[in-house]
Design a protein around this motif. Structure first.
Motif, PDB file in Angstrom:
ATOM      1  N   ALA A 381       1.018  -1.287  -0.004  1.00  0.00           N
ATOM      2  CA  ALA A 381       0.052   0.008  -0.104  1.00  0.00           C
ATOM      3  C   ALA A 381       0.924   1.223   0.089  1.00  0.00           C
ATOM      4  O   ALA A 381       2.013   1.115   0.430  1.00  0.00           O
ATOM      5  N   THR A 382       0.357   2.261  -0.419  1.00  0.00           N
ATOM      6  CA  THR A 382       1.172   3.780  -0.401  1.00  0.00           C
ATOM      7  C   THR A 382       0.271   4.427   0.758  1.00  0.00           C
ATOM      8  O   THR A 382      -0.723   4.048   0.892  1.00  0.00           O
ATOM      9  N   HIS A 415      -7.980   1.611  -4.635  1.00  0.00           N
ATOM     10  CA  HIS A 415      -7.498   2.837  -4.292  1.00  0.00           C
ATOM     11  C   HIS A 415      -8.599   3.587  -3.198  1.00  0.00           C
ATOM     12  O   HIS A 415      -9.548   3.871  -3.741  1.00  0.00           O
ATOM     13  N   TYR A 421      -3.855   0.294  -2.746  1.00  0.00           N
ATOM     14  CA  TYR A 421      -3.876  -1.035  -1.899  1.00  0.00           C
ATOM     15  C   TYR A 421      -3.719  -2.219  -2.763  1.00  0.00           C
ATOM     16  O   TYR A 421      -4.701  -2.421  -3.527  1.00  0.00           O
TER      17      TYR A 421
END
Length: 451
Positions: A381-382, A415, A421
């Motif tokens: 994930a970001t 997202h 994700y």
């Protein structure tokens, strides 16, 4: 079956992608970075800070056919002894340029076979390292140990020098597979080595095991993993064997027709993954497993998991110094790699200069893309909030950067309000998704299977 069909549709079983232990990856390094840049970067390290150091020993008593590392075989002690003297001279050059008060947060001896050194050489080299920078308070000193190349004298020397983590390559315990890959290392000798390591007060243990080897089956990998679990390692790297005979000529000894298909590789990985999970190991990123009390598990839980040339790490130092032939250093400014051959490396050190042969100066959005790739590889994930704050970006700018990945993997990639994700069923695609953020021409380098 539906998930496997989706993975196939997205190209998982055909793709060749980087492992992303760095960004950009090493094939994209150039000769733009010189020994002068390296010296300047070292002198720019913050005084009193904590750094990491990797020391490369490229010698092996025998060359394993599966290995793609930069190594060379030797039956004599003389080239090893000469190389240790070169390392000591290189360390003295580092000491000349390193700012005051710098300490070692992490020290790793890799190879090759570091335990090829005699006990005397180990002690001598460890003293030379600590003369450059002493250990930090909560340091970690790890050494790659070959069970076929270790004895009580060498273990005593390493323990006395401060080694507190050992790393052992298992690959596979099946004798037929060992013969095929040129790596004979029985379970008994591995178990005895681990018991000896622990008898010297070193209780933290890493182990590497491979999937995708020739003649490997679900039954065979199950037996090897269960044997490994009986040895109670703290962390395990479950790497996919990378068959790249065009890069590593010795791999031509391995029959390609005995290798599992990409679909079979995924089954082998899933078989091993389930066994580690059933034994209560925490899954770390795409291919590591650790006990709940291990540093990797804690780092993952606290959002501090990172990725470097050894794979996943809980090391958060900004600087990694590479010592020895072919070693790679990482600085906030970029990467620098030493000359790959021991001859060229030694010649440079004898002249009193670093052997920097190539590297990469971070430019444009390298650091941003590197962080996004690391987030995906470590956390699946970001963290959009972190990215916006660190890189002074708007959500619209981030969305534009995410657009290619979202378009290519629209059926699998999510997202949400926190960021991109990768759900569990899509995680075999992680390296491919990371590739979506790679701005460099991947056709210039041959990479390994995406699974």
């Amino acid at each position: 079956m539906e998930t496997k069909t989706q993975l196939a549709k997205l190209g998982l079983f055909d793709a060749k992608v980087p492992r992303y232990t760095s960004y950009p990856t090493a094939p994209h390094f150039s000769n733009d970075v010189s020994d002068g840049d390296f010296r300047s970067w070292i002198r720019g390290i913050e005084p009193e800070s904590e750094i990491s150091l990797y020391l490369h020993v490229p010698f092996c008593r025998r060359l394993c056919w599966f290995c793609a590392c930069r190594t060379q075989g030797t039956q004599s002690e003389s080239p090893v002894r000469a190389y240790v003297e070169t390392l000591k001279a290189e360390l003295q050059i580092l000491k000349r340029d390193l700012p005051e008060g710098v300490r070692l947060n992490r020290l790793h001896w890799g190879g090759g076979t570091p335990t090829l050194l005699s006990a005397e050489m180990m002690t001598d080299l460890a003293e030379a390292v600590l003369d450059v920078a002493p250990f930090a308070k909560n340091y970690e000193f790890s050494v790659e140990i070959d069970p076929n190349e270790i004895d009580d004298a060498r273990l005593s020397a390493l323990a006395a020098a401060g080694m507190n983590r050992a790393s052992i390559g298992v690959q596979d315990f099946d004798p037929d597979i060992q013969k095929t890959i040129g790596r004979i290392q029985g379970f008994d000798i591995t178990r005895d080595a681990i018991e000896a390591i622990r008898s010297h007060g070193v209780y933290s243990l890493n182990a590497d095991i491979l999937f995708g080897l020739p003649h490997q089956s679900n039954e065979r990998i199950t037996e090897s993993v269960q044997k490994l679990l009986s040895l109670n390692p703290d962390r395990v790297a479950l790497y996919g064997y990378a068959h790249v005979p065009w890069m590593a000529k010795r791999q031509q000894m391995i029959p390609s027709d005995a290798l599992p298909t990409p679909e079979e590789r995924l089954e082998l990985f899933e078989t091993a993954r389930r066994l580690f999970a059933w034994d209560n190991y925490v899954e770390i990123g795409i291919d590591h497993f650790a006990t709940k009390s291990d540093g990797l598990s804690i780092a993952q839980k606290t959002g501090k998991l990172r990725r470097n040339f050894q794979g996943y790490t809980d090391d958060t130092s900004d600087v990694l110094l590479g010592v020895g032939a072919s070693s790679i250093s990482r600085f906030p400014q970029g990467y620098a790699q030493n000359a790959p051959s021991t001859g060229a490396h030694t010649a440079a050190i004898r002249e009193g200069r670093y052997s920097t042969a190539r590297g990469h100066l971070f430019r444009n959005d390298d650091v941003l893309r590197s962080r996004i790739i690391e987030m995906l590889m470590c956390d699946f994930a970001t963290d959009d909030a972190e990215l916006k704050e660190t890189f002074q970006m708007t959500q619209a700018e981030l969305n534009a950067l995410f657009a290619p990945a979202r378009a290519e993997f629209s059926e699998m990639l999510e997202h949400n309000s926190k960021g991109l994700y990768i759900p569990a069923q899509a995680r075999p695609l992680t390296r491919m998704i990371a590739r979506s953020f790679d701005a460099y021409d991947l056709s210039k380098a041959g990479h390994s299977s995406a699974i």
